[in-house]
Write an enzyme that holds these catalytic residues in place. Structure first.
Site, PDB file in Angstrom:
ATOM      1  CB  SER A 168      -0.948   0.107   1.067  1.00  0.00           C
ATOM      2  OG  SER A 168      -0.246   0.017   2.472  1.00  0.00           O
ATOM      3  CG  LEU A 218      -3.447   0.355 -20.322  1.00  0.00           C
ATOM      4  CD1 LEU A 218      -2.260  -0.452 -20.077  1.00  0.00           C
ATOM      5  CD2 LEU A 218      -2.910   1.648 -21.340  1.00  0.00           C
ATOM      6  CB  SER A 248     -12.075  11.854 -27.919  1.00  0.00           C
ATOM      7  OG  SER A 248     -13.263  11.702 -28.430  1.00  0.00           O
ATOM      8  NE  ARG A 281     -19.120  10.597 -29.464  1.00  0.00           N
ATOM      9  CZ  ARG A 281     -19.767  11.222 -28.400  1.00  0.00           C
ATOM     10  NH1 ARG A 281     -19.600  11.400 -27.136  1.00  0.00           N
ATOM     11  NH2 ARG A 281     -20.917  11.839 -28.749  1.00  0.00           N
ATOM     12  CG  ASN A 306      -0.513   2.930  -7.522  1.00  0.00           C
ATOM     13  OD1 ASN A 306       0.144   1.632  -7.624  1.00  0.00           O
ATOM     14  ND2 ASN A 306      -1.717   3.006  -7.279  1.00  0.00           N
ATOM     15  NE  ARG A 310      -0.649  -3.241  -3.244  1.00  0.00           N
ATOM     16  CZ  ARG A 310      -1.475  -3.164  -1.929  1.00  0.00           C
ATOM     17  NH1 ARG A 310      -2.215  -2.228  -1.925  1.00  0.00           N
ATOM     18  NH2 ARG A 310      -1.234  -4.346  -1.517  1.00  0.00           N
ATOM     19  CG  HIS A 368      -1.183  -6.775 -11.031  1.00  0.00           C
ATOM     20  ND1 HIS A 368      -0.756  -8.048 -11.155  1.00  0.00           N
ATOM     21  CD2 HIS A 368      -1.917  -6.492 -11.822  1.00  0.00           C
ATOM     22  CE1 HIS A 368      -1.850  -8.539 -11.592  1.00  0.00           C
ATOM     23  NE2 HIS A 368      -2.674  -7.432 -12.131  1.00  0.00           N
ATOM     24  NE  ARG A 397      -2.722  -6.480 -19.897  1.00  0.00           N
ATOM     25  CZ  ARG A 397      -3.835  -7.388 -20.266  1.00  0.00           C
ATOM     26  NH1 ARG A 397      -3.723  -8.146 -21.259  1.00  0.00           N
ATOM     27  NH2 ARG A 397      -4.918  -7.069 -19.885  1.00  0.00           N
TER      28      ARG A 397
HETATM   29  C1  LIG Z   1      -1.949 -12.813 -21.034  1.00  0.00           C
HETATM   30  C2  LIG Z   1      -3.496 -12.241 -20.994  1.00  0.00           C
HETATM   31  C3  LIG Z   1      -4.540 -12.966 -21.598  1.00  0.00           C
HETATM   32  C4  LIG Z   1      -5.949 -12.385 -21.206  1.00  0.00           C
HETATM   33  N1  LIG Z   1      -6.809 -12.912 -21.879  1.00  0.00           N
HETATM   34  C5  LIG Z   1      -8.437 -12.569 -21.657  1.00  0.00           C
HETATM   35  C6  LIG Z   1      -9.382 -12.954 -22.368  1.00  0.00           C
HETATM   36  O1  LIG Z   1      -9.349 -13.839 -23.004  1.00  0.00           O
HETATM   37  N2  LIG Z   1     -10.580 -12.479 -21.870  1.00  0.00           N
HETATM   38  C7  LIG Z   1     -10.863 -11.601 -21.107  1.00  0.00           C
HETATM   39  O2  LIG Z   1     -11.681 -10.841 -20.909  1.00  0.00           O
HETATM   40  N3  LIG Z   1      -9.532 -10.929 -20.349  1.00  0.00           N
HETATM   41  C8  LIG Z   1      -8.361 -11.334 -20.727  1.00  0.00           C
HETATM   42  N4  LIG Z   1      -7.240 -10.866 -19.987  1.00  0.00           N
HETATM   43  C9  LIG Z   1      -7.354  -9.832 -19.029  1.00  0.00           C
HETATM   44  C10 LIG Z   1      -7.565 -10.526 -17.685  1.00  0.00           C
HETATM   45  O3  LIG Z   1      -8.644 -11.186 -17.374  1.00  0.00           O
HETATM   46  C11 LIG Z   1      -7.517  -9.220 -16.708  1.00  0.00           C
HETATM   47  O4  LIG Z   1      -8.959  -8.450 -16.923  1.00  0.00           O
HETATM   48  C12 LIG Z   1      -6.695  -8.238 -16.820  1.00  0.00           C
HETATM   49  O5  LIG Z   1      -5.271  -8.460 -17.083  1.00  0.00           O
HETATM   50  C13 LIG Z   1      -6.658  -7.326 -15.456  1.00  0.00           C
HETATM   51  O6  LIG Z   1      -6.029  -7.629 -14.492  1.00  0.00           O
HETATM   52  P1  LIG Z   1      -6.306  -7.923 -13.242  1.00  0.00           P
HETATM   53  O7  LIG Z   1      -7.736  -8.953 -13.133  1.00  0.00           O
HETATM   54  O8  LIG Z   1      -4.997  -8.569 -12.277  1.00  0.00           O
HETATM   55  O9  LIG Z   1      -7.053  -6.900 -12.751  1.00  0.00           O
HETATM   56  P2  LIG Z   1      -6.486  -5.278 -12.239  1.00  0.00           P
HETATM   57  O10 LIG Z   1      -7.386  -4.555 -12.501  1.00  0.00           O
HETATM   58  O11 LIG Z   1      -5.141  -5.211 -12.916  1.00  0.00           O
HETATM   59  O12 LIG Z   1      -6.356  -5.348 -10.742  1.00  0.00           O
HETATM   60  C14 LIG Z   1      -4.952  -5.801  -9.978  1.00  0.00           C
HETATM   61  C15 LIG Z   1      -5.428  -6.615  -8.798  1.00  0.00           C
HETATM   62  O13 LIG Z   1      -6.375  -5.946  -7.844  1.00  0.00           O
HETATM   63  C16 LIG Z   1      -7.256  -6.699  -7.487  1.00  0.00           C
HETATM   64  N5  LIG Z   1      -8.635  -6.495  -7.973  1.00  0.00           N
HETATM   65  C17 LIG Z   1      -8.895  -5.600  -8.832  1.00  0.00           C
HETATM   66  N6  LIG Z   1     -10.318  -5.197  -9.059  1.00  0.00           N
HETATM   67  C18 LIG Z   1     -10.720  -6.279  -8.097  1.00  0.00           C
HETATM   68  C19 LIG Z   1     -12.174  -6.552  -7.911  1.00  0.00           C
HETATM   69  N7  LIG Z   1     -13.236  -5.855  -8.411  1.00  0.00           N
HETATM   70  N8  LIG Z   1     -12.332  -7.431  -7.013  1.00  0.00           N
HETATM   71  C20 LIG Z   1     -11.405  -7.991  -6.093  1.00  0.00           C
HETATM   72  N9  LIG Z   1     -10.223  -7.820  -6.494  1.00  0.00           N
HETATM   73  C21 LIG Z   1      -9.792  -6.875  -7.570  1.00  0.00           C
HETATM   74  C22 LIG Z   1      -6.825  -8.054  -7.823  1.00  0.00           C
HETATM   75  O14 LIG Z   1      -6.092  -8.800  -7.091  1.00  0.00           O
HETATM   76  C23 LIG Z   1      -6.326  -7.889  -9.311  1.00  0.00           C
HETATM   77  O15 LIG Z   1      -5.523  -8.863  -9.924  1.00  0.00           O
HETATM   78  C24 LIG Z   1      -5.962 -11.400 -20.241  1.00  0.00           C
HETATM   79  C25 LIG Z   1      -5.050 -10.881 -19.841  1.00  0.00           C
HETATM   80  C26 LIG Z   1      -3.473 -11.365 -19.861  1.00  0.00           C
HETATM   81  C27 LIG Z   1      -2.461 -10.581 -19.434  1.00  0.00           C
END
Ligand SMILES: Cc1cc2nc3c(=O)[nH]c(=O)nc-3n(C[C@H](O)[C@H](O)[C@H](O)COP(=O)(O)OP(=O)(O)OC[C@H]3O[C@@H](n4cnc5c(N)ncnc54)[C@H](O)[C@@H]3O)c2cc1C
Length: 265
Positions: free
Chosen positions: A93, A115, A128, A130, A209, A211, A215, A220
């Site tokens: 944090s 992203l 944008s 648009r 940030n 953190r 991740h 990525r």
């Molecule tokens: C190689 C690769 C392939 C992928 N393929 C697909 C695909 O086919 N289809 C698809 O839809 N997506 C795909 N994704 C996207 C993936 O599912 C995630 O949505 C994306 O990488 C965001 O990462 P994250 O879930 O760790 O969330 P982030 O938004 O990066 O959040 C970071 C961390 O915070 C915590 N966190 C964030 N939000 C919440 C929440 N609401 N509740 C609880 N904890 C939370 C979790 O621990 C999370 O890991 C892919 C990603 C990668 C890297």
């Protein structure tokens, strides 16, 4: 069609106000921490991102020096070791205070769509389409594609046709005629962008940030990630390692994949 390369510009980084830090520390008896910085005892005396993370961490335990908190009988004085301990103990944090802003330029909508899946700890301002009318279609071809002549011939022809259609639509809708209200231009420009490919290059300001950066760099650059975003986050990883080595030194880079020593800090 304009051939472009994705680029990263690091446009903002944290800056500490040391006078205010000193004013606060004099109130809690922690001046010795700042004196250590002044004397250059710490590895990264002028590294504001690292100093900010350390400052936030030390505030939590009042660990500026031994004895300020009777529960703290000794403190780490080496910043690299201190921050390594923050990472090891998953005290992530404090890293949320340390924000960097990037312009991601000439990146595709494929990339931006992926992203924006990263939610906490980010701010986004995206060009944008648009408002901004496509006059040409900027497009990135990876090296392997550029080496394929037949592919390039067909891809270029297709993109040129799309570009020509953009121009035709603008004329057809009379967008450049005198007195066309902006709302009408915006309405049609938004319709027109539907005929641009997902690979069209655009741009955004992306702030994250440390953190989140840790991740996102891991996720990525993973072997299974998409090639453009892998390329871009490899560059962001390199930039971060220069900017704040103690916060990114635990990564091992294997075949372009950034694997951290401590995950999900
Ligand atoms: C190689 C690769 C392939 C992928 N393929 C697909 C695909 O086919 N289809 C698809 O839809 N997506 C795909 N994704 C996207 C993936 O599912 C995630 O949505 C994306 O990488 C965001 O990462 P994250 O879930 O760790 O969330 P982030 O938004 O990066 O959040 C970071 C961390 O915070 C915590 N966190 C964030 N939000 C919440 C929440 N609401 N509740 C609880 N904890 C939370 C979790 O621990 C999370 O890991 C892919 C990603 C990668 C890297």
């Amino acid at each position: 069609m304009k051939s472009v390369e994705p680029e990263v510009f690091l446009v903002a980084r944290p800056e500490l106000d040391y006078a205010e830090v000193a004013r606060y520390l004099s109130d809690v008896g922690g001046e010795s921490w700042l004196e250590r910085l002044d004397r250059g005892d710490l590895d990264a005396e002028l590294n504001d991102p690292q100093n900010l993370a350390e400052f936030a961490g030390r505030l939590c335990y009042r660990s500026w020096e031994p004895g300020l908190n009777p529960n703290v009988s000794r403190v780490r004085t080496d910043q690299t070791q201190y921050l390594e301990n923050i990472l090891r103990s998953l005290h992530g944090s404090v890293l949320e205070h340390v924000n960097f802003s990037f312009v991601l330029h000439n990146v595709s909508r494929v990339l931006t769509h992926e992203l924006v899946r990263h939610r906490p700890g980010v701010a986004i301002s995206q060009e944008s389409l648009r408002f901004v009318r496509l006059q040409d279609i900027p497009f990135w071809f990876p090296e392997w594609a550029r080496e394929d002549q037949e592919l390039m011939k067909r891809a270029t022809a297709l993109l040129e046709q799309m570009e020509e259609f953009q121009g035709w639509m603008a004329g057809h809708f009379g967008l450049d005629e005198e007195g066309v209200p902006f709302s009408v231009k915006k309405h049609h420009t938004s319709f027109m962008r539907r005929f641009a490919p997902e690979g069209v290059a655009t741009g955004l300001v992306w702030t994250a940030n440390v953190r989140t950066l840790r991740h996102t760099i891991e996720a990525r650059t993973a072997a299974g990630a998409e090639e453009e975003i892998r390329l871009l986050f490899g560059r962001i990883g390199e930039l971060m390692r220069q900017e704040a080595p103690a916060l990114f030194s635990d990564y091992v880079v294997e075949d372009g994949a950034w694997v951290p020593g401590w995950r999900k800090v």
